[in-house]
Design a protein around this motif. Sequence first.
Motif, PDB file in Angstrom:
ATOM      1  N   ILE A  17       0.838  -1.205   0.000  1.00  0.00           N
ATOM      2  CA  ILE A  17       0.000   0.000   0.000  1.00  0.00           C
ATOM      3  C   ILE A  17       0.872   1.255   0.000  1.00  0.00           C
ATOM      4  N   LEU A  18       1.899   1.292   0.854  1.00  0.00           N
ATOM      5  CA  LEU A  18       2.789   2.455   0.909  1.00  0.00           C
ATOM      6  C   LEU A  18       3.589   2.587  -0.385  1.00  0.00           C
ATOM      7  N   GLU A  19       4.044   1.460  -0.937  1.00  0.00           N
ATOM      8  CA  GLU A  19       4.786   1.500  -2.199  1.00  0.00           C
ATOM      9  C   GLU A  19       3.894   2.046  -3.315  1.00  0.00           C
ATOM     10  N   ASN A  20       2.689   1.544  -3.435  1.00  0.00           N
ATOM     11  CA  ASN A  20       1.774   1.998  -4.484  1.00  0.00           C
ATOM     12  C   ASN A  20       1.445   3.479  -4.358  1.00  0.00           C
ATOM     13  N   ALA A  21       1.475   3.996  -3.141  1.00  0.00           N
ATOM     14  CA  ALA A  21       1.183   5.412  -2.899  1.00  0.00           C
ATOM     15  C   ALA A  21       2.396   6.308  -3.146  1.00  0.00           C
ATOM     16  N   GLY A  79      15.433 -10.938  12.623  1.00  0.00           N
ATOM     17  CA  GLY A  79      14.136 -11.098  11.974  1.00  0.00           C
ATOM     18  C   GLY A  79      13.896 -10.146  10.814  1.00  0.00           C
ATOM     19  N   GLN A  80      14.855  -9.265  10.550  1.00  0.00           N
ATOM     20  CA  GLN A  80      14.660  -8.244   9.513  1.00  0.00           C
ATOM     21  C   GLN A  80      14.468  -8.845   8.120  1.00  0.00           C
ATOM     22  N   LEU A  81      15.275  -9.832   7.745  1.00  0.00           N
ATOM     23  CA  LEU A  81      15.129 -10.429   6.412  1.00  0.00           C
ATOM     24  C   LEU A  81      13.822 -11.207   6.294  1.00  0.00           C
ATOM     25  N   LEU A  82      13.431 -11.901   7.362  1.00  0.00           N
ATOM     26  CA  LEU A  82      12.145 -12.596   7.364  1.00  0.00           C
ATOM     27  C   LEU A  82      11.010 -11.595   7.182  1.00  0.00           C
ATOM     28  N   GLN A  83      11.062 -10.508   7.910  1.00  0.00           N
ATOM     29  CA  GLN A  83      10.031  -9.481   7.806  1.00  0.00           C
ATOM     30  C   GLN A  83       9.947  -8.952   6.376  1.00  0.00           C
ATOM     31  N   ALA A  84      11.094  -8.629   5.774  1.00  0.00           N
ATOM     32  CA  ALA A  84      11.106  -8.119   4.400  1.00  0.00           C
ATOM     33  C   ALA A  84      10.548  -9.164   3.430  1.00  0.00           C
ATOM     34  N   ALA A  85      10.912 -10.423   3.609  1.00  0.00           N
ATOM     35  CA  ALA A  85      10.413 -11.492   2.738  1.00  0.00           C
ATOM     36  C   ALA A  85       8.896 -11.624   2.857  1.00  0.00           C
ATOM     37  N   LEU A  86       8.358 -11.465   4.051  1.00  0.00           N
ATOM     38  CA  LEU A  86       6.909 -11.549   4.239  1.00  0.00           C
ATOM     39  C   LEU A  86       6.191 -10.364   3.587  1.00  0.00           C
ATOM     40  N   SER A 121       7.134  -5.061  -3.891  1.00  0.00           N
ATOM     41  CA  SER A 121       8.058  -5.500  -4.936  1.00  0.00           C
ATOM     42  C   SER A 121       9.406  -5.887  -4.329  1.00  0.00           C
ATOM     43  N   ARG A 122      10.093  -6.794  -4.980  1.00  0.00           N
ATOM     44  CA  ARG A 122      11.419  -7.221  -4.509  1.00  0.00           C
ATOM     45  C   ARG A 122      12.391  -6.044  -4.481  1.00  0.00           C
ATOM     46  N   GLU A 123      12.321  -5.215  -5.517  1.00  0.00           N
ATOM     47  CA  GLU A 123      13.213  -4.056  -5.576  1.00  0.00           C
ATOM     48  C   GLU A 123      12.955  -3.112  -4.403  1.00  0.00           C
ATOM     49  N   MET A 124      11.682  -2.847  -4.111  1.00  0.00           N
ATOM     50  CA  MET A 124      11.373  -1.938  -3.006  1.00  0.00           C
ATOM     51  C   MET A 124      11.779  -2.539  -1.668  1.00  0.00           C
ATOM     52  N   ALA A 125      11.631  -3.847  -1.511  1.00  0.00           N
ATOM     53  CA  ALA A 125      12.050  -4.485  -0.257  1.00  0.00           C
ATOM     54  C   ALA A 125      13.535  -4.221  -0.002  1.00  0.00           C
ATOM     55  N   LEU A 126      14.358  -4.363  -1.040  1.00  0.00           N
ATOM     56  CA  LEU A 126      15.788  -4.109  -0.874  1.00  0.00           C
ATOM     57  C   LEU A 126      16.055  -2.620  -0.605  1.00  0.00           C
ATOM     58  N   LYS A 127      15.311  -1.736  -1.267  1.00  0.00           N
ATOM     59  CA  LYS A 127      15.462  -0.298  -0.997  1.00  0.00           C
ATOM     60  C   LYS A 127      15.071   0.028   0.441  1.00  0.00           C
ATOM     61  N   CYS A 128      14.052  -0.649   0.958  1.00  0.00           N
ATOM     62  CA  CYS A 128      13.604  -0.404   2.337  1.00  0.00           C
ATOM     63  C   CYS A 128      14.642  -0.820   3.365  1.00  0.00           C
ATOM     64  N   LEU A 129      15.542  -1.707   2.985  1.00  0.00           N
ATOM     65  CA  LEU A 129      16.603  -2.156   3.883  1.00  0.00           C
ATOM     66  C   LEU A 129      17.900  -1.390   3.674  1.00  0.00           C
ATOM     67  N   THR A 130      17.977  -0.591   2.614  1.00  0.00           N
ATOM     68  CA  THR A 130      19.232   0.074   2.266  1.00  0.00           C
ATOM     69  C   THR A 130      19.029   1.583   2.116  1.00  0.00           C
ATOM     70  N   TYR A 162      19.459 -14.600  -3.874  1.00  0.00           N
ATOM     71  CA  TYR A 162      18.626 -13.438  -3.561  1.00  0.00           C
ATOM     72  C   TYR A 162      18.607 -13.250  -2.043  1.00  0.00           C
ATOM     73  N   PRO A 163      18.919 -12.048  -1.543  1.00  0.00           N
ATOM     74  CA  PRO A 163      19.079 -11.842  -0.100  1.00  0.00           C
ATOM     75  C   PRO A 163      17.872 -12.223   0.758  1.00  0.00           C
ATOM     76  N   LEU A 164      16.655 -12.120   0.230  1.00  0.00           N
ATOM     77  CA  LEU A 164      15.478 -12.417   1.037  1.00  0.00           C
ATOM     78  C   LEU A 164      15.054 -13.882   0.953  1.00  0.00           C
ATOM     79  N   ASP A 165      15.822 -14.680   0.232  1.00  0.00           N
ATOM     80  CA  ASP A 165      15.584 -16.122   0.169  1.00  0.00           C
ATOM     81  C   ASP A 165      16.345 -16.750   1.341  1.00  0.00           C
TER      82      ASP A 165
END
Length: 152
Positions: free
Chosen positions: A57-61, A78-85, A92-101, A131-134
């Motif tokens: 929702i936040l990404e789409n906005a 638990g950070q990588l698990l949280q991002a994977a969930l 999106s996978r790209e946004m998940a990595l941006k959210c961590l970096t 892939y880091p979230l795998d």
Amino acid sequence: IRIANEFHLRFSIEHCTDGYLIVDELVRNHVQCLLGPTVGGKGKIEARNKTFKAGQILENAGITFGLITDAPFVPIEGQLLQAALYVKNGLSREMALKCLTINNAIITDIDSRVGSLEPGKDADIVIWDGYPLDYYSSASTVLIEGKVVYQK
């Protein structure tokens, strides 16, 4: 938000697990958010409406947001698990990595030093064997300030 706008303060909202409920207000005020912790129970009042759909929702906005765990109370492991969930629930996978970096670096105002690979930055890098979230992936090489500090 009102007080920050009145006094022209630079701010972000931490623990913004309910932020998806006021997404229009966040967009209208250009609010940056730190989302989480989302893994764990819903015992605290601010966590009662949390959902892994919030990231999508936040990404789409178009909101700039990062992911946090509230370490040490909710372990950083638990950070990588949280991002994977979040990815599993539409982020999106790209946004998940941006959210961590880079997004976390922008929100905390240290993006001139860290958060992306660019000349002049600190060169803190983790190279993964997948892939880091795998969860089958692991860090194979870690560089701090351009020097290898760990190699598998």
